[in-house]
Motif scaffolding. Structure first.
Motif, short mmCIF file in Angstrom:
data_model
loop_
_atom_site.label_atom_id
_atom_site.label_comp_id
_atom_site.label_asym_id
_atom_site.label_seq_id
_atom_site.Cartn_x
_atom_site.Cartn_y
_atom_site.Cartn_z
N GLY A 66 91.53 -5.96 -40.46
CA GLY A 66 91.66 -5.48 -39.09
C GLY A 66 92.58 -6.36 -38.28
O GLY A 66 92.74 -7.56 -38.55
N VAL A 67 93.18 -5.78 -37.26
CA VAL A 67 94.14 -6.50 -36.41
C VAL A 67 93.69 -6.44 -34.96
O VAL A 67 93.44 -5.36 -34.42
N LYS A 68 93.56 -7.62 -34.35
CA LYS A 68 93.38 -7.73 -32.91
C LYS A 68 94.61 -8.45 -32.39
O LYS A 68 94.86 -9.59 -32.80
N PHE A 69 95.38 -7.83 -31.55
CA PHE A 69 96.58 -8.51 -31.09
C PHE A 69 96.63 -8.58 -29.57
O PHE A 69 96.17 -7.70 -28.86
N SER A 70 97.18 -9.70 -29.10
CA SER A 70 97.34 -9.94 -27.66
C SER A 70 98.78 -9.65 -27.26
O SER A 70 99.72 -10.03 -27.97
N THR A 71 98.94 -9.00 -26.13
CA THR A 71 100.27 -8.61 -25.68
C THR A 71 100.32 -8.60 -24.16
O THR A 71 99.30 -8.39 -23.49
N ASN A 72 101.51 -8.83 -23.62
CA ASN A 72 101.69 -8.66 -22.18
C ASN A 72 101.91 -7.20 -21.81
O ASN A 72 102.02 -6.87 -20.63
N GLY A 73 101.98 -6.33 -22.83
CA GLY A 73 102.04 -4.89 -22.60
C GLY A 73 103.43 -4.30 -22.56
O GLY A 73 103.59 -3.09 -22.40
N VAL A 74 104.46 -5.12 -22.77
CA VAL A 74 105.82 -4.66 -22.56
C VAL A 74 106.22 -3.54 -23.52
O VAL A 74 107.06 -2.70 -23.18
N LYS A 75 105.64 -3.49 -24.70
CA LYS A 75 106.01 -2.45 -25.67
C LYS A 75 104.95 -1.35 -25.81
O LYS A 75 105.07 -0.49 -26.68
N ILE A 76 103.92 -1.36 -24.96
CA ILE A 76 102.86 -0.36 -25.08
C ILE A 76 103.26 0.90 -24.31
O ILE A 76 102.82 1.16 -23.18
N THR A 77 104.13 1.67 -24.91
CA THR A 77 104.57 2.95 -24.35
C THR A 77 103.50 4.01 -24.60
O THR A 77 102.56 3.79 -25.38
N GLU A 98 103.72 6.61 -26.42
CA GLU A 98 103.75 6.95 -27.85
C GLU A 98 103.05 5.88 -28.67
O GLU A 98 102.24 6.19 -29.57
N VAL A 99 103.34 4.62 -28.39
CA VAL A 99 102.68 3.52 -29.10
C VAL A 99 101.18 3.54 -28.84
O VAL A 99 100.37 3.34 -29.76
N ALA A 100 100.79 3.80 -27.60
CA ALA A 100 99.37 3.84 -27.26
C ALA A 100 98.64 4.91 -28.06
O ALA A 100 97.50 4.69 -28.52
N ASP A 130 99.43 6.01 -31.05
CA ASP A 130 99.31 5.52 -32.42
C ASP A 130 98.19 4.49 -32.54
O ASP A 130 97.42 4.50 -33.51
N LEU A 131 98.09 3.60 -31.57
CA LEU A 131 97.05 2.58 -31.61
C LEU A 131 95.67 3.20 -31.48
O LEU A 131 94.72 2.78 -32.16
N ALA A 132 95.55 4.18 -30.60
CA ALA A 132 94.25 4.82 -30.40
C ALA A 132 93.77 5.54 -31.65
O ALA A 132 92.56 5.73 -31.85
N ALA A 133 94.71 5.93 -32.51
CA ALA A 133 94.35 6.67 -33.73
C ALA A 133 93.96 5.76 -34.88
O ALA A 133 93.52 6.23 -35.93
#
Length: 413
Positions: free
Chosen positions: A99-110, A112-114, A116-119
């Motif tokens: 499993g992956v838990k990643f920290s981000t400032n959100g700059v790439k969470i478009t 479309e990306v969101a 994919d992540l939700a799925a």
């Protein structure tokens, strides 16, 4: 996951002190590249290191983690999403039951990306925000970072992702905003995660100005007790347990026992907040890889042996706080067998006032060639401006080092 030594009678935490066959919480910083220059960045990130692990090396580590039955990895940086192979590595890890838990400032969470992540049920996301208002957040994280984080959370919410995390580093400026942070998390369907400010990386230079006051430590403790299991802390406030009631979690320093860090070039450190040669255990690029470092490192073996509490053992609260955070003591120039610099009984303050000599410097500075000014004590939030540093003359190793988002078009609003 089995124990590295025969279980001893007692509490679960006693088993963890002797170490496990594999870490419970493995932090992996994939890159030092970052589009921001947060003043408290624990890894002094900004510019990419040209020695960064390749895609194939990263996949080999994931294969090793799968064999070791590491259930998940905490990925950070830098800003991990600016690595061109980041999403490929996330997909590879989750396909191999890591499993992956990643920290981000959100700059790439478009959007479309969101989606994919939700799925992907094997992925968890932490959005970093260090102020409940732009004035407080952007003071330490940089102009526009507040709006970037909120836009990312809105995209995750709209994609139907549940229980992603809103991650906050507690500072002197944002402790009064705890209720507002909880309200923001609730508004976006996120879970609030509070973590401690450590004097690590660039944070070593601003810790004196940013760390919560003694009164705020008590305010934070009372707030955490009141909110119980509804707020995550990542075990980073176990030193506050000396106020009386233990907080949820392990309440011990797990460095080299249940946690460790792999940095972008494959070096393994005992703790994500202790990036210094003193806590370097080995490298994944050596024969035997990560598993050999975790199970056979001389440093880790020392950390897993019974520890001497020094002067703290005479304190009635030693069994709850265990002397506090190793990294916080080390980078503030205090002895490792002494009290935490934020000891709630005040013993740390006494040692801080009496310390003599220079504090240890974190290993490696990957900051951008320009950097924001330090926060100023006693003042309200000020606009962060960028001033050129003349002390770093080396040119960037790549376009990514100068601007990790070169060529990327970001949505407005």
């Amino acid at each position: 996951m089995s124990l590295a030594a025969p279980p001893r009678p007692g509490r679960l935490v006693d088993h963890f002190e002797s170490g496990l066959d594999a870490p419970i919480c493995l932090t992996w910083e994939l890159t030092y590249a970052c589009n921001l220059s947060c003043v408290h960045c624990l890894s002094s990130s900004g510019r990419r290191d040209p020695r960064e692990l390749t895609t194939e090396e990263c996949k080999a580590i994931i294969d090793e983690l799968e064999r070791m039955q590491v259930f998940y990895v905490n990925i950070g940086g830098g800003e991990p999403t600016v690595r061109s192979d980041f999403w490929e590595l996330v997909e590879y890890a989750t396909a191999h039951r890591v499993g992956v838990k990643f920290s981000t400032n959100g700059v790439k969470i478009t959007p479309e990306v969101a989606r994919d992540l939700a799925a992907n049920s094997y992925v968890d996301v932490q959005i970093s925000l260090d102020g409940a208002t732009p004035e407080v957040n952007d003071h330490v994280r940089g102009p526009g970072s507040y709006e970037t984080a909120l836009r990312a959370m809105a995209n995750l919410r709209d994609a139907g992702m549940e229980n992603f995390k809103l991650s906050v580093v507690c500072t002197r400026q944002n402790i009064p905003q705890l209720d507002e942070f909880k309200a923001i998390a609730d508004r976006y369907g996120a879970q609030l995660r509070l973590t401690r400010l450590r004097p690590s990386g660039r944070g070593a230079d601003v810790w004196d100005e940013l760390h919560p006051t003694q009164e705020q430590q008590r305010e934070l403790y009372d707030w955490l007790v009141a909110h119980g299991d509804g707020v995550l802390t990542g075990d980073s406030f176990f030193h506050l347990s000396a106020y009386g009631q233990s907080l949820p979690g392990l309440n011990l320093c797990g460095a080299g026992r249940v946690v460790c860090l792999i940095d972008p070039v494959g070096d393994v450190y005992a703790c994500p907040f202790a990036i210094h040669d003193e806590f370097l255990a080995g490298t994944v690029r050596a024969p035997g890889g990560f598993q050999e470092v975790w199970r056979s490192s001389e440093l880790f073996e020392r950390l897993r042996s019974p520890q001497q509490g020094g002067a703290c053992t005479s304190c009635q609260f030693f069994d709850t706080c265990k002397g506090g955070c190793m990294a916080a003591k080390f980078f503030t120039g205090l002895p490792l067998d002494g009290p935490d610099p934020e000891c709630v009984q005040g013993y740390g303050e006494e040692l801080l006032a009496a310390r003599d000599g220079d504090k240890p410097k974190p290993t490696g500075d990957h900051s951008h060639r320009t950097s924001p000014p330090r926060p100023r004590t006693g003042m309200g939030p000020v606009r962060v401006t960028i001033g050129r540093r003349d002390d770093i003359a080396a040119p960037p190793v790549s376009a990514c080092e100068e601007n990790p988002l070169a060529g990327v078009s970001l949505p407005r609003g």
